[in-house]
Design a protein around this motif. Sequence first.
Motif, PDB file in Angstrom:
ATOM      1  N   VAL A  94       0.840  -1.210   0.000  1.00  2.54           N
ATOM      2  CA  VAL A  94       0.000   0.000   0.000  1.00  2.54           C
ATOM      3  C   VAL A  94       0.869   1.253   0.000  1.00  2.54           C
ATOM      4  N   ASN A  95       1.873   1.277   0.879  1.00  2.00           N
ATOM      5  CA  ASN A  95       2.766   2.440   0.937  1.00  2.00           C
ATOM      6  C   ASN A  95       3.507   2.636  -0.383  1.00  2.00           C
ATOM      7  N   HIS A  96       3.991   1.521  -0.922  1.00  2.00           N
ATOM      8  CA  HIS A  96       4.767   1.560  -2.165  1.00  2.00           C
ATOM      9  C   HIS A  96       3.943   2.113  -3.326  1.00  2.00           C
ATOM     10  N   ALA A  97       2.645   1.854  -3.301  1.00  2.00           N
ATOM     11  CA  ALA A  97       1.785   2.300  -4.400  1.00  2.00           C
ATOM     12  C   ALA A  97       1.830   3.818  -4.560  1.00  2.00           C
ATOM     13  N   PHE A  98       1.847   4.540  -3.466  1.00  2.00           N
ATOM     14  CA  PHE A  98       1.800   6.008  -3.547  1.00  2.00           C
ATOM     15  C   PHE A  98       3.096   6.594  -4.092  1.00  2.00           C
ATOM     16  N   PHE A  99       4.230   6.212  -3.484  1.00  2.00           N
ATOM     17  CA  PHE A  99       5.461   6.859  -3.953  1.00  2.00           C
ATOM     18  C   PHE A  99       5.952   6.297  -5.280  1.00  2.00           C
ATOM     19  N   LYS A 100       5.552   5.070  -5.635  1.00  2.00           N
ATOM     20  CA  LYS A 100       5.950   4.562  -6.949  1.00  2.00           C
ATOM     21  C   LYS A 100       5.126   5.214  -8.052  1.00  2.00           C
ATOM     22  N   ALA A 101       3.844   5.450  -7.813  1.00  2.00           N
ATOM     23  CA  ALA A 101       3.032   6.206  -8.774  1.00  2.00           C
ATOM     24  C   ALA A 101       3.583   7.618  -8.923  1.00  2.00           C
ATOM     25  N   LEU A 102       4.018   8.206  -7.812  1.00  2.00           N
ATOM     26  CA  LEU A 102       4.614   9.541  -7.846  1.00  2.00           C
ATOM     27  C   LEU A 102       5.888   9.552  -8.694  1.00  2.00           C
ATOM     28  N   LEU A 103       6.734   8.545  -8.526  1.00  2.00           N
ATOM     29  CA  LEU A 103       7.991   8.481  -9.273  1.00  2.00           C
ATOM     30  C   LEU A 103       7.740   8.285 -10.769  1.00  2.00           C
ATOM     31  N   PHE A 104       6.821   7.412 -11.120  1.00  2.00           N
ATOM     32  CA  PHE A 104       6.565   7.165 -12.540  1.00  2.00           C
ATOM     33  C   PHE A 104       5.933   8.380 -13.224  1.00  2.00           C
ATOM     34  N   LEU A 105       4.976   9.011 -12.549  1.00  2.00           N
ATOM     35  CA  LEU A 105       4.369  10.202 -13.144  1.00  2.00           C
ATOM     36  C   LEU A 105       5.369  11.356 -13.188  1.00  2.00           C
ATOM     37  N   GLY A 106       6.250  11.419 -12.165  1.00  2.00           N
ATOM     38  CA  GLY A 106       7.319  12.413 -12.200  1.00  2.00           C
ATOM     39  C   GLY A 106       8.280  12.154 -13.344  1.00  2.00           C
ATOM     40  N   ALA A 107       8.583  10.875 -13.589  1.00  2.00           N
ATOM     41  CA  ALA A 107       9.436  10.513 -14.726  1.00  2.00           C
ATOM     42  C   ALA A 107       8.777  10.922 -16.042  1.00  2.00           C
ATOM     43  N   GLY A 108       7.467  10.742 -16.111  1.00  3.90           N
ATOM     44  CA  GLY A 108       6.746  11.170 -17.311  1.00  3.90           C
ATOM     45  C   GLY A 108       6.830  12.671 -17.519  1.00  3.90           C
ATOM     46  N   SER A 109       6.758  13.412 -16.419  1.00  7.27           N
ATOM     47  CA  SER A 109       6.874  14.867 -16.506  1.00  7.27           C
ATOM     48  C   SER A 109       8.261  15.274 -17.004  1.00  7.27           C
ATOM     49  N   ILE A 110       9.306  14.555 -16.538  1.00  8.58           N
ATOM     50  CA  ILE A 110      10.677  14.839 -16.988  1.00  8.58           C
ATOM     51  C   ILE A 110      10.822  14.527 -18.479  1.00  8.58           C
ATOM     52  N   LEU A 231       2.896  11.080   4.388  1.00 12.44           N
ATOM     53  CA  LEU A 231       2.134  10.922   5.629  1.00 12.44           C
ATOM     54  C   LEU A 231       1.455   9.575   5.824  1.00 12.44           C
ATOM     55  N   ILE A 232       1.136   8.846   4.739  1.00 13.91           N
ATOM     56  CA  ILE A 232       0.263   7.674   4.886  1.00 13.91           C
ATOM     57  C   ILE A 232       0.890   6.578   5.740  1.00 13.91           C
ATOM     58  N   GLY A 233       2.210   6.433   5.691  1.00 15.06           N
ATOM     59  CA  GLY A 233       2.864   5.401   6.498  1.00 15.06           C
ATOM     60  C   GLY A 233       2.670   5.628   7.978  1.00 15.06           C
ATOM     61  N   PHE A 234       2.822   6.879   8.409  1.00 17.42           N
ATOM     62  CA  PHE A 234       2.687   7.219   9.830  1.00 17.42           C
ATOM     63  C   PHE A 234       1.246   7.039  10.301  1.00 17.42           C
ATOM     64  N   TYR A 235       0.287   7.520   9.515  1.00 10.88           N
ATOM     65  CA  TYR A 235      -1.098   7.502   9.961  1.00 10.88           C
ATOM     66  C   TYR A 235      -1.770   6.144   9.801  1.00 10.88           C
ATOM     67  N   ALA A 236      -1.257   5.287   8.904  1.00  9.20           N
ATOM     68  CA  ALA A 236      -1.902   3.990   8.660  1.00  9.20           C
ATOM     69  C   ALA A 236      -1.228   2.839   9.406  1.00  9.20           C
ATOM     70  N   LYS A 237      -0.056   3.085   9.987  1.00 13.80           N
ATOM     71  CA  LYS A 237       0.710   1.991  10.588  1.00 13.80           C
ATOM     72  C   LYS A 237      -0.067   1.279  11.686  1.00 13.80           C
ATOM     73  N   ASP A 238      -0.586   2.030  12.648  1.00 15.32           N
ATOM     74  CA  ASP A 238      -1.292   1.407  13.771  1.00 15.32           C
ATOM     75  C   ASP A 238      -2.563   0.702  13.316  1.00 15.32           C
ATOM     76  N   MET A 239      -3.206   1.227  12.307  1.00 17.59           N
ATOM     77  CA  MET A 239      -4.449   0.624  11.819  1.00 17.59           C
ATOM     78  C   MET A 239      -4.180  -0.704  11.104  1.00 17.59           C
ATOM     79  N   ILE A 240      -3.130  -0.757  10.279  1.00 20.59           N
ATOM     80  CA  ILE A 240      -2.907  -1.931   9.432  1.00 20.59           C
ATOM     81  C   ILE A 240      -2.066  -3.002  10.127  1.00 20.59           C
ATOM     82  N   ILE A 241      -0.979  -2.584  10.809  1.00 18.15           N
ATOM     83  CA  ILE A 241      -0.097  -3.585  11.423  1.00 18.15           C
ATOM     84  C   ILE A 241       0.088  -3.359  12.920  1.00 18.15           C
TER      85      ILE A 241
END
Length: 346
Positions: A94-110, A231-241
């Motif tokens: 779940v965490n990886h989904a956010f920053f990997k989408a960010l990296l790929f779309l950022g790569a597209g912008s470059i 932020l999602i890692g900090f706020y979702a950690k206690d809920m998920i794991i």
Amino acid sequence: MEGPTPVSALIHAATMVTAGVFLIARSSPLFEYSSSILKLITVLGACTAFFAATVGLLQNDLKRVIAYSTCSQLGYMVFACGLSNYSVGVFHLVNHAFFKALLFLGAGSIIHAVADEQDMRKMGGLKKLVPFTYSIMVIGSLALIGFPFLTGFYSKDVILEVAYGKYTLQGHFSYVLGTIGAFLTAFYSTRLIYLTFLSKPNGYKSIICSAFDSSYQITSSLFLLVIPSVLIGFYAKDMIIGFGSDFWGNAIFVTIENMNRVDSEFIVHFYKILPVVLSLLGVTSSFLLYVFGSKILVKLKFSSLGKKFIIFSIKNDFLTKYITNMLVNIFLPLVIQLLIKQLTEE
């Protein structure tokens, strides 16, 4: 699989390539009663995390570097599931989904800014020309390497802690390869940032000088992805794991013998901070080598050890393609036969 950057962002972040991790987690009632299969999953996941990182280290295509980082991060998720910590593996997914989408779309912008050029060796000097894209790529890369208090930190570190806290041969094996993989991830992520934004311009003058940040439609999408990447890692950690959380209900099953989440909290402090220290060391060493030690890098590349490492990395890339083609050649005829049989029966 290659495709436009929005497609890459979708399939690498939240669909297709991550479906296997979800399948393993949902099949936990089957895997929990087969310790040998769990050991195999752990070893394969750890090897994937390490070998994919070595391949990504020598790639020059901007999207290929990010794609191989996806493969490496999938290795972390898989060996977390192999160690019966399915919730931790899915949390990293779940965490990886956010920053990997960010990296790929950022790569597209470059790529869009430099006339569809994808070779990092033909970029450079883009920091002041595309400042917003530079900022989001730095944030995405820091989240990927597990920089403290960003999203990736809260899941990758837990994976390595539960690996060491398993106190088994395969647990320590995955911890060692995962920790080395963390160093390599930091190294090639910093290399990507340096070659793309910080180095001297290496492309055509007309293309580099006309580089620009993308339109508001693209930049607004990138900004929306930056927030959960931080932020999602900090706020979702206690809920998920978190301990005592009933988030997964009956979706994931773990036998009492295989539960070691509590044990991982009491491992030696040195082994807790080692992955973070190596990640920071990877960032520092990569930056210093590319800024001040270019001659050292050339000597390393042409040394006997450097040549062996390059051959090793290339073989890993070809091994992946060979295994994929072999599996397709084995299973495709079987699928075609089953389809023909079904059609003839109807």
